[in-house]
Design an enzyme around this catalytic site. Structure first.
Site, short mmCIF file in Angstrom:
data_model
loop_
_atom_site.label_atom_id
_atom_site.label_comp_id
_atom_site.label_asym_id
_atom_site.label_seq_id
_atom_site.Cartn_x
_atom_site.Cartn_y
_atom_site.Cartn_z
N ASP A 303 -5.46 -57.33 -37.60
CA ASP A 303 -4.52 -56.28 -37.28
C ASP A 303 -3.49 -56.24 -38.40
O ASP A 303 -3.29 -57.23 -39.11
CB ASP A 303 -3.85 -56.60 -35.94
CG ASP A 303 -3.00 -55.44 -35.44
OD1 ASP A 303 -3.28 -54.30 -35.83
OD2 ASP A 303 -2.05 -55.69 -34.67
N ASP A 547 -1.86 -60.16 -32.41
CA ASP A 547 -0.67 -60.72 -31.76
C ASP A 547 -0.18 -59.88 -30.59
O ASP A 547 0.80 -60.22 -29.94
CB ASP A 547 0.47 -60.89 -32.78
CG ASP A 547 0.98 -59.55 -33.30
OD1 ASP A 547 0.28 -58.54 -33.11
OD2 ASP A 547 2.07 -59.53 -33.90
N ASP A 551 -4.75 -56.09 -28.83
CA ASP A 551 -5.79 -56.85 -29.53
C ASP A 551 -6.64 -57.70 -28.59
O ASP A 551 -7.67 -58.23 -28.98
CB ASP A 551 -5.16 -57.79 -30.57
CG ASP A 551 -4.34 -57.04 -31.60
OD1 ASP A 551 -4.82 -56.01 -32.09
OD2 ASP A 551 -3.21 -57.48 -31.90
#
Length: 799
Positions: A303, A547, A551
């Site tokens: 990410d 995080d 996700d």
């Protein structure tokens, strides 16, 4: 109490009420631990199938009075003790780290809010839930409103709105909004605990190829040793008319040779030591075997926020749109609207924190508008909304908010996007219902320009993965052009190849895009999951780092998941690996630890398997050709100690950065089979010559022991390459150790003087064994290469 936490008249439980529930056992503590308990560690090392076999073998040897052949017992006891101590040490370290990383909850008690460990909650506690929190026990909403994702429980990725009196299931997580909830079922009575208990009963597939391969070896060896042992005893005692003592000793020697007594222990210790080394670098492993998986990864999905960039964000400026006139009269009024919006919104994420921090700089611009309704941000819609008396206002990603009018604002924000800034649009919605899908026009009023610094060591980290042949895919919910620029600055290969994932509306489009593009922007949580699944279907081993709650679905499906501790609580609890200091630069450390474990255990497994192959085949030959197994248990123990056990453990501790190639079991078999066959042919020929020359059986046994030692050191030399001082030292020390035992402890290990004929045979067969091993190795490697070419050719034809 922060601005995000709503004022409530709720008081929560009193200390006395909490104590009463603790006494009644209504505490949110579960028995579903991910790791082993102390008792389980001791029992798993002590009460094993092979330890039972060794116990029976020891009783048989005592029964026939062959106490000298009990030399294997100290080694087995030592193995058990070392295994227990190392696992307990690793558990102690991991338990301390888990306490630091334990989920916490905001709870109301005695009318005040406090933060406590979630396990200390009790039934009827009132907790405050907000975006990123994992719901720690079954509860019911009593105030507020949240969007909840129950995909980890039900498989459905839709975000479900929960309002007053709605049930909340433990194990799900809050996507957006805030609410107060009362706990109904805690600890082992909660939904997630019952689900976990059922999963434990049902069992699960082993994710680690190395452990799976070793388990298969141990399983099949465990199955075949009983019938082979019975056949050997029958052949020796009933057919060859050997004494009871000789028949049992020969059978025991064969069985000890077939049992890989130290292999599983070696693997456990190697994993435990790696876990402890990583712990010193602030890396927590929820699953020890994940380090092997990460070492095999060939695609790394990352990410943007929190991985490539730092977790903190800051607002660079609030830029008025060219079209705000007509809605608001002055720039000051627009700024005040922005301030009021920031006061009203209750989302708990880095973007909103940055916005609230920015609006504080306006000093006297206090909140002037009272929000009528609030729609929290979700990663699916990518906007939030607030309804004031003056109308409905939206803050979110320009492409999602403006939709078909997006191109109209590109001239105003394009330069910021190209330089890697994140841009949000604040606009007025001409419709009434902002909670459902936007159908009316949005008039842009202003743009929030945010920056997110790239991690200092990002370039170095991604450069490492490039050198290792690991493909990096950037999967983000932000604007694809922005993400592309950030990825380029971070040194990610092919960062210029980006695509807007909102255009990938079919499965086939998504799969084909994976081959062409590196950066995927405007990705929804469900799409992240599909991207990971598509990569896996194409035969890739995938790691996912993240995080945030957006996700989690992808992380749960990935072969290995890595979370930053500074991110959402739900993400850190779902991940296999947690970077406690949120430093992405530690990723190479985990990869290198995994390589050290897999490569070293694989190398040591070759040594163990050589003995197993030799003993199995020689046992079968003994039965077929009607000769007594030539070795004694003490001689097998001597060879095992100095050509397998000690060097295997020492080599397993050596640093090893070599890339993992091929499959564990295949790699081990290709290297072990030539040595095992060499042992069988050489010792079989020696036994045959002993019969021809009528040599004493003690001479043949001693010569066979020394011949096995020669072959053992040949294979040890081969698998130790390339050499360094440590490896030379390991080989020399073990040769000296074997020589010392053979000379000074010869009675204990049944090493007797040999006749001249036997010595000559030993020398001849030792040289022959070296040549035989060399040619067998070459032949098996050639066959392997040939079959690989045939398979590749078939695959090319099929394509």
């Amino acid at each position: 109490m922060t601005d995000e936490i709503p004022i409530t008249a709720l008081k929560g439980l009193t200390d006395q009420e909490v104590e009463e529930r603790v006494q009644q056992g209504f505490v949110n503590h579960t028995n579903n631990q991910t790791g082993k308990s102390v008792k389980e560690i001791i029992m798993s090392n002590l009460l094993t199938y092979f330890n039972l076999i060794f116990f029976i073998i020891a009783i048989l040897l005592i029964y026939v009075g062959s106490y000298r052949n009990l030399t294997f017992l100290p080694i087995i006891i030592g193995n058990i003790m070392i295994g227990i101590v190392q696992e307990l040490r690793a558990k102690q370290i991991l338990d301390k780290m888990n306490i630091v990383n334990a989920p916490h909850s905001l709870v109301l008690r005695n009318g005040a809010q406090q933060q406590i460990v979630s396990e200390d909650l009790v039934k009827d506690d009132i907790i405050l839930l907000s975006a990123g929190n994992q719901i720690c026990a079954d509860a019911v909403v009593i105030e507020g409103k949240v969007q909840v994702n129950e995909a980890l429980l039900t498989g459905e990725a839709d975000e479900i709105e929960k309002v007053s009196e709605n049930k909340l299931l433990s194990g799900s997580f809050v996507v957006s909004g805030q609410c107060y909830a009362k706990l109904e079922h805690v600890g082992d009575d909660s939904y997630i605990s019952k689900l976990t208990a059922e999963a434990k009963i049902a069992g699960s597939g082993e994710q680690s190829e190395m452990i799976r391969s070793i388990n298969q070896l141990v399983k099949w060896i465990g199955i075949i040793i009983i019938p082979i042992g019975a056949l050997l005893f029958y052949q020796g005692y009933f057919l060859s008319q050997e004494t009871m003592q000789k028949s049992i000793i020969s059978m025991v020697a064969a069985l000890i040779g077939m049992i890989p007594e130290g292999l599983y222990l070696l693997t456990t210790i190697a994993l435990a030591l790696s876990t402890m080394r990583l712990a010193k670098r602030n890396i927590l492993l929820h699953d020890m075997k994940s380090i092997e998986t990460l070492a095999r990864v060939d695609v790394l999905c990352v990410d943007k926020t929190g991985t490539i960039t730092e977790t903190r964000m800051q607002v660079e400026e609030f830029l008025p749109s060219q079209t705000y006139h007509g809605i608001l009269n002055t720039e000051e009024e627009l700024t005040q609207l922005f301030v009021d919006y920031s006061f009203a919104i209750q989302d708990d994420n880095a973007t909103i924190h940055a916005i609230k921090e920015y609006t504080k700089t306006f000093g006297k611009n206090k909140e002037t508008r009272i929000p009528l309704t609030i729609t929290p941000f979700t990663s699916t819609t990518k906007y939030s909304g607030v309804v004031f008396k003056e109308g409905s206002f939206i803050l979110g990603a320009p492409e999602f908010v403006m939709r078909e009018d997006y191109e109209l604002i590109v001239p105003e924000i394009g330069s910021y996007i190209k330089t890697g800034h994140r841009v949000l649009v604040l606009g007025k919605y001409e419709g009434d219902d902002i909670a459902s899908e936007l159908t009316k026009k949005v008039i842009p009023l202003g743009f929030v320009i945010l920056s997110n610094p790239i991690r200092k060591n990002a370039k170095e980290t991604f450069s490492y993965f490039k050198e290792q042949g690991v493909t990096v895919k950037v999967i983000s919910g932000d604007n694809p052009e922005t993400v592309s620029e950030v990825a380029r600055c971070a040194g990610i290969d092919n960062a210029h190849k980006f695509i807007d994932a909102s255009t990938l509306d079919t499965e086939s489009k998504l799969v084909s895009a994976l081959e062409e593009y590196t950066v995927f922007g405007r990705v929804t949580p469900k799409q992240k999951q599909k991207l990971v699944q598509a990569l896996q279907k194409n035969g890739h081993t995938v790691a996912m780092t993240g995080d945030g709650v957006n996700d989690i679905l992808a992380m749960k499906d990935a072969d290995c998941s890595v979370a930053m501790a500074s991110g959402s609580e739900a993400a850190t609890q779902a991940a296999q690996v947690v970077l406690l200091d949120s430093d992405f630069a530690h990723m190479p450390d985990v990869v290198l630890e995994g390589r050290q474990v897999v490569n070293n255990v694989q190398r040591s497994a070759v040594l163990f398997l050589v003995k197993n192959i030799f003993s199995l085949l020689l046992s079968l030959f003994s039965v077929v050709f009607m000769f007594t197994y030539p070795l004694e248990p003490s001689q097998i123990s001597l060879i095992s100690m100095f050509t397998i056990g000690i060097p295997g453990f020492l080599l397993a501790m050596e640093p090893n950065k070599k890339r993992i190639e091929g499959h564990f079991l295949k790699n081990v078999m290709i290297k072990a089979l030539p040595a095992g066959l060499t042992d069988v042919l050489a010792v079989g020929a020696l036994v045959f010559c002993g019969e021809v020359f009528s040599l004493p059986k003690n001479d043949i046994a001693t010569a066979s022991t020394l011949l096995l030692a020669v072959v053992g050191f040949i294979i040890l030399t081969k698998i130790s390459a390339p050499f360094n001082r440590i490896k030379y030292g390991i080989i020399i020390i073990n040769i000296l150790g074997l020589a010392f035992c053979g000379i000074f402890l010869h009675r204990l290990y049944a090493i007797s003087e040999m006749s001249k004929v036997c010595i000559v045979l030993l020398i001849v067969f030792s040289f022959a064994a070296e040549s035989l091993f060399r040619y067998l190795s070459l032949g098996i490697e050639t066959l392997d290469s040939f079959f690989l070419k045939v398979i590749h050719k078939k695959n090319d034809i099929n394509k």
